[in-house]
Design an enzyme around this catalytic site. Structure first.
Site: not given
Length: 343
Positions: A146-149, A151
């Site tokens: 995932g995107c947040y994961a 970063g």
């Protein structure tokens, strides 16, 4: 390599098409969608006119496996798991951009995604594709992070694996542009709700939390939880993450920055900033780069990590192609050397 894309009309699928068109070793041979089948890609995505002219087909897994060598699933969580079963059964290479195969424990998926999980033996067939950390893949199936994961894990990887930190002190404050919410309109995603505004959402309940903790525990078994919050900011794309961690030891001046620089010295797509310099969103938008700046306060022993990435590229389609490159044995930057859209 001949590839097919399922879920071509979503933001992730659209970005995937645009990026793969620049890849010297990839040919897109078919595009698929539940909702837009029967139309041409130019009808649905006019920005691609003269770049690609393929019909958008229904999802026929047997036909895809007959013609392609790998398939990308750019479908939403809850949809991918149904489509994927035929490919898994046939051992046909697949990269899934949804959250359906990231979590190894079905009970965690059901808790955080509010949906039934696939059977556990399917989950075991997937490699978790954090491309800037994973050196190679032993399996044919990759669960794209995932995107947040992405970063958050890149922010914490050097710290949780190599330093003496207080594992109960991790605080992650993430901010995302509107494209991270996908194309489906909600009351909170209207222009009047987002423009000139900032709002917090999914407090302590974001679906990327268990994904982050799952990976952190692989690096450091002492970590059981983190404080994680997400906010919506009035930009189209981009993620800005500020992470705070307390150290148990006192660091010398520049020592933390050196730790990050050493950890990522061989990573093409992770750019550690110079001491005293912190990244902005514009320096990564439209690229597969993740830029990181680090600060240390000796008075509080707090390490602050500032991380930026494009949620549609590094956080989705770009990382999927980086994973494809690793899976195929190509240089990881192949087809991904895009200059950020700074202006």
């Amino acid at each position: 390599m001949k590839v097919s894309i399922i879920g071509v009309t979503g933001y992730g699928g659209m970005e995937l098409v645009c990026l793969l068109l620049k890849h010297p070793e990839v040919e897109i041979i078919s595009l698929h969608s539940h909702s837009q089948s029967g139309k041409t890609v130019n009808e649905v995505l006019p920005q691609l006119k003269k770049l690609i002219d393929l019909p958008i087909k229904t999802i026929d897994t047997k036909q895809i496996m007959k013609n392609a060598e790998l398939v990308f699933l750019a479908t939403p969580s809850g949809v991918s798991k149904t489509i994927a079963s035929d490919f898994i059964a046939a051992e046909f290479p697949m990269i899934d951009l949804s959250g359906d195969f990231r979590l190894k424990e079905p009970v965690q998926y059901e808790k955080w995604y509010k949906n039934s999980s696939v059977q556990e033996n399917y989950l075991e067939k997937f490699d978790y594709g954090l491309a800037d950390i994973k050196s190679e893949y032993a399996k044919k199936f990759i669960a794209n992070p995932g995107c947040y994961a992405t970063g958050t894990l890149l922010s914490l990887a050097p710290l949780v694996q190599t330093t003496n930190i207080d594992v109960n002190s991790i605080i992650v404050d993430g901010k995302s542009g509107l494209s991270g919410a996908g194309k489906n309109l909600t009351e909170t995603s209207h222009f009047v709700a987002v423009n000139e505004n900032m709002s917090l959402y999914k407090m302590n309940s974001h679906q990327h939390i268990p994904e982050v903790i799952q990976q952190l525990k692989e690096w450091n078994q002492e970590i059981s939880a983190i404080q994680f919050s997400t906010s919506l900011i009035p930009v189209t794309r981009g993620i800005f993450i500020t992470t705070y961690v307390k150290s148990k030891q006192l660091f010398e001046n520049g020592e933390v920055e050196k730790l990050f620089r050493t950890f990522y010295q061989d990573n093409y797509f992770v750019r550690v900033q110079d001491p005293g310099s912190y990244p902005s969103l514009k320096q990564v938008i439209g690229s597969n780069f993740c830029d990181i700046g680090v600060a240390y306060n000796p008075a509080t022993k707090i390490i602050t990590v500032v991380t930026v990435l494009d949620n549609l590229v590094k956080g989705a389609a770009g990382q999927a192609i980086q994973n494809l490159n690793k899976l195929a044995g190509w240089p990881e930057e192949l087809g991904l050397k895009m200059c950020p859209m700074y202006i």
